[in-house]
Motif scaffolding. Structure first.
Motif, PDB file in Angstrom:
ATOM      1  N   ASP A   8       0.844  -1.197   0.000  1.00 14.01           N
ATOM      2  CA  ASP A   8       0.000   0.000   0.000  1.00 14.01           C
ATOM      3  C   ASP A   8       0.876   1.243   0.000  1.00 14.01           C
ATOM      4  O   ASP A   8       2.085   1.168   0.223  1.00 14.01           O
ATOM      5  CB  ASP A   8      -0.893   0.013   1.252  1.00 14.01           C
ATOM      6  CG  ASP A   8      -1.988  -1.026   1.175  1.00 14.01           C
ATOM      7  OD1 ASP A   8      -2.510  -1.260   0.076  1.00 14.01           O
ATOM      8  OD2 ASP A   8      -2.323  -1.608   2.233  1.00 14.01           O
ATOM      9  N   LYS A  15       4.952   2.538  -5.859  1.00 10.79           N
ATOM     10  CA  LYS A  15       4.422   1.203  -5.533  1.00 10.79           C
ATOM     11  C   LYS A  15       4.356   0.287  -6.744  1.00 10.79           C
ATOM     12  O   LYS A  15       4.784  -0.847  -6.698  1.00 10.79           O
ATOM     13  CB  LYS A  15       2.962   1.263  -5.036  1.00 10.79           C
ATOM     14  CG  LYS A  15       2.693   1.981  -3.804  1.00 10.79           C
ATOM     15  CD  LYS A  15       1.212   1.835  -3.434  1.00 10.79           C
ATOM     16  CE  LYS A  15       0.228   2.349  -4.464  1.00 10.79           C
ATOM     17  NZ  LYS A  15       0.101   3.783  -4.573  1.00 10.79           N
ATOM     18  N   ASP A 126      -0.974  -4.201  -5.324  1.00 12.48           N
ATOM     19  CA  ASP A 126      -0.741  -2.900  -4.709  1.00 12.48           C
ATOM     20  C   ASP A 126      -1.999  -2.045  -4.712  1.00 12.48           C
ATOM     21  O   ASP A 126      -2.897  -2.265  -5.516  1.00 12.48           O
ATOM     22  CB  ASP A 126       0.456  -2.170  -5.343  1.00 12.48           C
ATOM     23  CG  ASP A 126       0.137  -1.541  -6.677  1.00 12.48           C
ATOM     24  OD1 ASP A 126      -0.915  -1.848  -7.246  1.00 12.48           O
ATOM     25  OD2 ASP A 126       0.951  -0.735  -7.153  1.00 12.48           O
ATOM     26  N   ARG A 128      -4.413   0.704  -1.748  1.00 15.03           N
ATOM     27  CA  ARG A 128      -4.503   1.569  -0.567  1.00 15.03           C
ATOM     28  C   ARG A 128      -4.926   0.791   0.684  1.00 15.03           C
ATOM     29  O   ARG A 128      -4.636   1.202   1.798  1.00 15.03           O
ATOM     30  CB  ARG A 128      -5.532   2.693  -0.793  1.00 15.03           C
ATOM     31  CG  ARG A 128      -5.285   3.578  -1.997  1.00 15.03           C
ATOM     32  CD  ARG A 128      -4.052   4.428  -1.824  1.00 15.03           C
ATOM     33  NE  ARG A 128      -3.887   5.407  -2.914  1.00 15.03           N
ATOM     34  CZ  ARG A 128      -3.519   5.108  -4.143  1.00 15.03           C
ATOM     35  NH1 ARG A 128      -3.232   3.862  -4.467  1.00 15.03           N
ATOM     36  NH2 ARG A 128      -3.395   6.048  -5.064  1.00 15.03           N
ATOM     37  N   ASP A 129      -5.653  -0.303   0.469  1.00 10.75           N
ATOM     38  CA  ASP A 129      -6.219  -1.044   1.612  1.00 10.75           C
ATOM     39  C   ASP A 129      -5.897  -2.532   1.528  1.00 10.75           C
ATOM     40  O   ASP A 129      -6.605  -3.357   2.067  1.00 10.75           O
ATOM     41  CB  ASP A 129      -7.747  -0.878   1.634  1.00 10.75           C
ATOM     42  CG  ASP A 129      -8.403  -1.502   0.405  1.00 10.75           C
ATOM     43  OD1 ASP A 129      -7.724  -1.616  -0.647  1.00 10.75           O
ATOM     44  OD2 ASP A 129      -9.570  -1.900   0.495  1.00 10.75           O
ATOM     45  N   LEU A 190      -6.745   4.790   3.523  1.00 11.08           N
ATOM     46  CA  LEU A 190      -5.336   4.424   3.418  1.00 11.08           C
ATOM     47  C   LEU A 190      -4.627   4.702   4.747  1.00 11.08           C
ATOM     48  O   LEU A 190      -4.692   5.810   5.264  1.00 11.08           O
ATOM     49  CB  LEU A 190      -4.680   5.289   2.330  1.00 11.08           C
ATOM     50  CG  LEU A 190      -3.152   5.323   2.288  1.00 11.08           C
ATOM     51  CD1 LEU A 190      -2.591   3.991   1.809  1.00 11.08           C
ATOM     52  CD2 LEU A 190      -2.672   6.446   1.377  1.00 11.08           C
TER      53      LEU A 190
END
Ligand code: DC
Length: 217
Positions: A8, A15, A126, A128-129, A190
């Protein structure tokens, strides 16, 4: 079963480049989950649904056919059978993806699809969560960060190298706005969990960041 790898971090931290290299080194697929939210934003725009219209988006996403297809190692996004991969990387869709991703029904649908992929095979994912919500049980969790200024600078250079116009201040403003939206949304924001290894790439090369993760997995 070998466990998947979750990465993340905020927009533009590197990322996806790092995730792709890790996937290649391990010989497993890479899933870019941001592309799924971007594809949803493209579909919403096409149907005239506002990126902040939670009610219509919630209804819309229930029947939306979003699929990930690999051509070689390249990830394509199909929405209702149409390949929208070429439409995902505009500033409007970056903002749109960040906005539609705040809607719980949109997130729940995407997470369901992401878990299906990870259930079928070991992947590098990859987003955010991923570490906090999609794959909470994997031991391989990473948070790739960098200062907003450094991320804006990288994006600025990338655009110039591609022969496109770029304005550093506008890029920085967009990044800061997206960081705020992604980390302050009410549903599944995030953040870096306590069990996640944080890697700050502000003063690191892509290769160093890749090695830092590879040495753990
Ligand atoms: O990684 P990206 O910039 O392509 O993602 C676009 C937007 O999608 C991002 O601003 C927030 C959202 N997103 C998300 O909420 N959860 C993810 N796992 C991936 C992306």
């Amino acid at each position: 079963m070998k466990q998947s790898i979750g990465i993340d971090g905020p927009a533009g931290a590197g990322k996806s480049t790092v995730a792709k290299r890790i996937a290649q080194a391990l010989g497993i697929p890479y899933l870019d989950t941001g592309a799924m939210y971007r594809a949803t934003a493209v579909a919403a725009k096409k149907h005239g649904i506002g990126f902040t219209d939670e009610e219509r988006l919630s209804e819309f996403v229930r029947t939306l056919d979003v699929r990930v297809q690999y051509l070689g190692s390249e990830q394509h996004m199909l929405v209702d059978g149409e390949d929208v991969t070429g439409q995902l990387r505009t500033e409007e869709i970056s903002q749109g993806a960040s906005l539609v991703s705040r809607v719980p029904a949109v997130r729940d649908r995407m997470v369901e699809l992401q878990r299906e992929v990870a259930h079928a095979q070991r992947v590098v994912m990859d987003g955010r969560d991923i570490c906090t919500n999609v794959l909470p049980d994997t031991p391989y969790k990473f948070f790739v960060a960098a200062s907003a200024e450094e991320r804006a600078n990288r994006r600025y250079k990338q655009l110039l190298e591609a022969g496109q116009e770029a304005d550093y201040d506008t890029i920085l403003k967009d990044i800061v706005r997206r960081d705020k939206q992604d980390s302050e949304r009410a549903y599944k924001p995030l953040y870096c969990g306590a069990d996640t290894k944080r890697i700050d790439t502000t003063h690191m090369t892509i290769e160093e960041a890749t090695q830092a993760i590879l040495s753990e997995v």
